[in-house]
Design an enzyme around this catalytic site. Structure first.
Site, short mmCIF file in Angstrom:
data_model
loop_
_atom_site.label_atom_id
_atom_site.label_comp_id
_atom_site.label_asym_id
_atom_site.label_seq_id
_atom_site.Cartn_x
_atom_site.Cartn_y
_atom_site.Cartn_z
N TRP A 147 24.95 61.68 -49.59
CA TRP A 147 26.26 62.21 -49.88
C TRP A 147 27.64 62.37 -49.38
CZ3 TRP A 147 29.69 66.09 -51.00
CH2 TRP A 147 30.68 65.90 -52.61
N THR B 36 22.58 57.65 -56.01
CA THR B 36 23.53 58.23 -54.05
C THR B 36 22.03 57.98 -53.08
OG1 THR B 36 24.74 59.20 -55.23
CG2 THR B 36 24.22 59.74 -53.58
N PHE C 25 15.77 56.78 -65.04
CA PHE C 25 15.95 57.32 -65.08
C PHE C 25 14.62 58.79 -64.79
CE2 PHE C 25 17.78 56.70 -69.43
CZ PHE C 25 19.00 57.47 -68.84
N ALA D 183 16.41 52.78 -68.90
CA ALA D 183 14.24 52.95 -69.10
C ALA D 183 14.42 53.61 -69.91
CB ALA D 183 14.92 53.98 -67.54
N LYS E 226 20.39 60.29 -58.01
CA LYS E 226 18.75 58.77 -58.00
C LYS E 226 19.58 57.55 -56.97
CE LYS E 226 16.39 57.47 -61.36
NZ LYS E 226 17.55 56.66 -61.99
N ARG F 2 20.25 48.08 -60.72
CA ARG F 2 20.90 47.60 -62.68
C ARG F 2 22.72 47.51 -62.08
NH1 ARG F 2 18.39 51.54 -66.00
NH2 ARG F 2 18.74 52.89 -64.44
N PHE G 256 22.99 70.74 -51.41
CA PHE G 256 24.14 71.05 -52.39
C PHE G 256 24.46 71.75 -51.66
CE2 PHE G 256 22.80 67.91 -55.47
CZ PHE G 256 23.93 67.99 -56.74
N LYS H 165 27.44 60.11 -69.52
CA LYS H 165 26.83 60.14 -68.03
C LYS H 165 27.40 58.89 -66.91
CE LYS H 165 22.10 57.67 -66.04
NZ LYS H 165 23.22 57.32 -64.99
#
Length: 559
Positions: free
Chosen positions: A412, A75, A303, A275, A73, A96, A384, A107
């Site tokens: 990415w 990224t 999230f 969140a 998210k 944030r 991916f 994480k």
């Protein structure tokens, strides 16, 4: 095939001086407070110069329910900002600040990934400009003043059994969740049960992120409830005369932080409430400033859309008057397969059947954004290498049934160029103006009805069950006159339900509410569900074990 790590890519970048980034946004030098060469704070008094300028367009990036497979998210948020710049738009990103808890836990950081990152990556993920430390200190000053008041005679008649204010620190440390302090005799305080929250769950963090200016921050801090008297009267920060000192500690922390992406797109990174246990949005100050300085502002909410996006809309938008112009929902074929029951080790194998089960999670979030909140949506699929054309085509066809376009994102690997099609689609959606904005519930409803609206409309629950003292807590809050405040649900991020093991789009479940707390300063009511905790713990193998620094000061192991 080997790939460079995120930190390697970030350290190889050649950033622009932060003064040059500020010039892109026409920020006068008098409002720029540099923290070294590549980061700065912006004096909030700059808003007086832009109060009559129309806002830019606000793009909210959210995601499906997160999985260990990763969705990307942040990224996507960074990459979309770069992609908007790539197609010639004046874009600004608003994110944030990362908490040290996840950075050293499981994480990792929150600066994007691959070639869609904000930099300086190490600074952002570690101490940055000290904002979270300032929140920690302000929170703990209040705790110290509260206990000192009790020690010095307790003129307010505070019932030490009903103190709701906890100390905090910016670290995952389960050892601090519950404790008894004030031991060792009269000189060392009054013995009582206490505990710590992680800093990003502190109401001070929420206040910082929802304040319009310094006076608003001071007023919000003054209203925070710390405890109750023997007669049941709320004891506030104003009662212990702490709001001025707290505002002084937070004066600089309230100023938005300016950095840049790998492609020199300006980015404000400011405030960091979780969140799952807080409201999950960057600061209102940073968002408002970005909207004045840019034509397109890309922001994210923490999230999945059931948590971050719901709170962004029902709390941040309700308090500020802001309205998103479009929403991007991030997903991956890998994550959808995991939601469909595939083991993480098998995610590289084509499995349309698993995607058909897991895609129900994505479709529920799409439904919520479009049908509950009335906002136009675009689904961004992070591609991916092992994703197959048939898998991607299936995802696209199912989303089109709900009238939502699906765009492959390759930010990415390719940075802004890899998000060109996504940026063009988002701009087109905004220009069509198909927005019928609404909240998930009316704030005039009672607390139970608001909780029920979120549980049934957003999560898909059959209803709500109240455990222990939860209903009495609701009655007490409503009796004190706080029943009109919006709801901040504290819930696991790993499921639409309050049970982390229920993946996909669970049905036939109820939400279990364990406790209720009025965060009057922040302006919402915290509802704790399931097994959620306000002080997380570290995993068996913390990320901290891989982090190191060499003799030159170069950091390794961050991700």
């Amino acid at each position: 095939m080997s790939f460079k790590s995120d930190i390697d890519i970030a350290q190889e970048a050649k950033p622009e001086l932060i003064t040059k980034i500020a010039q892109k946004l026409n920020i006068n030098e008098e409002f720029l407070e540099c923290y070294g060469r590549y980061k700065a704070k912006i004096d909030y008094n700059i808003m007086d110069h832009y109060k009559d300028k129309p806002n830019g367009k606000l793009i909210l990036v959210t995601a499906i329910t997160p999985t260990p497979a990763g969705e990307g998210k942040t990224t996507t948020t960074v990459g979309l900002g770069d992609a908007l710049s790539y197609i010639g738009k004046k874009a600004v990103i608003a994110l944030r600040e990362p908490s040290l808890g996840p950075v050293f836990g499981v994480k990792g950081g929150a600066a994007g990934g691959g070639y869609a990152q904000v930099i300086p990556m190490e600074d952002i993920n570690l101490h940055f400009t000290g904002d979270i430390h300032a929140v920690t200190t302000a929170n703990n000053l209040i705790a110290a003043l509260l206990d000192n008041h009790i020690q010095q005679g307790n003129k307010l008649g505070i019932d030490v059994r009903r103190i709701v204010w906890k100390r905090c620190m910016d670290m995952n440390d389960r050892q601090l969740r519950d404790m008894v302090n004030g031991l060792g005799g009269k000189a060392n305080g009054t013995p009582r049960e206490d505990g710590f929250d992680i800093t990003v769950a502190s109401e001070i963090m929420a206040v910082l992120c929802l304040s319009k200016d310094l006076d608003d921050l001071k007023s919000k801090v003054a209203r925070i409830i710390l405890a109750y008297s023997f007669e049941g009267k709320p004891i506030t920060v104003a009662d212990i005369k702490a709001q001025g000192a707290v505002a002084a500690l937070l004066k600089d922390a309230l100023k938005p932080n300016l950095v840049q992406t790998l492609e020199q797109t300006p980015a404000f990174i400011h405030g960091g409430p979780f969140a799952n246990i807080a409201h999950g949005c960057n600061s209102l100050m940073a968002t408002r400033l970005a909207l004045k300085l840019g034509d397109y502002v890309v922001t994210e909410a923490g999230f999945g859309a059931d948590l971050g996006a719901e709170k962004f809309i029902d709390i941040k938008c309700r308090q500020s008057g802001l309205r998103p112009d479009a929403v991007v929902i991030v997903a991956t074929a890998r994550a959808l397969k995991l939601h469909g029951g595939v083991a993480k080790a098998d995610l590289g194998t084509e499995n349309i059947e698993a995607i058909s089960r897991g895609i129900e999670n994505l479709l529920k979030h799409v439904h919520n954004i479009k049908n509950v909140f009335g906002l136009p949506a675009v689904v961004a699929i992070n591609r991916f290498p092992l994703d197959t054309e048939d898998e991607l085509a299936y995802i696209e066809s199912k989303c089109k049934e709900l009238g939502v376009s699906v765009i492959l994102s390759e930010v990415w690997a390719k940075g802004g160029a890899g998000g060109k099609e996504l940026a063009e689609e988002v701009v087109a959606v905004i220009e069509r103006g198909e927005r019928d904005f609404r909240f998930a519930y009316d704030e005039s409803l009672n607390i139970r009805d608001k909780i029920s609206a979120i549980a049934t409309k957003i999560y898909g629950a059959d209803g709500v069950d109240y455990v222990g003292n939860a209903e009495k807590q609701i009655d007490d809050i409503e009796a004190l006159g706080y029943g009109s405040l919006p709801i901040c649900m504290a819930k696991t991020q790993y499921s639409l339900s309050d049970d982390a093991s229920k993946l996909g789009r669970p049905t036939n479940f109820r939400i279990s509410v364990k406790s209720i707390k009025a965060s009057v300063g922040a302006g919402f009511i915290v509802v704790i569900t399931g097994d959620i905790m306000t002080m997380p713990g570290l995993p068996k193998v913390p990320s901290a074990e891989a982090i190191d620094v060499d003799a030159t000061g170069k950091i390794s192991g961050l991700f």
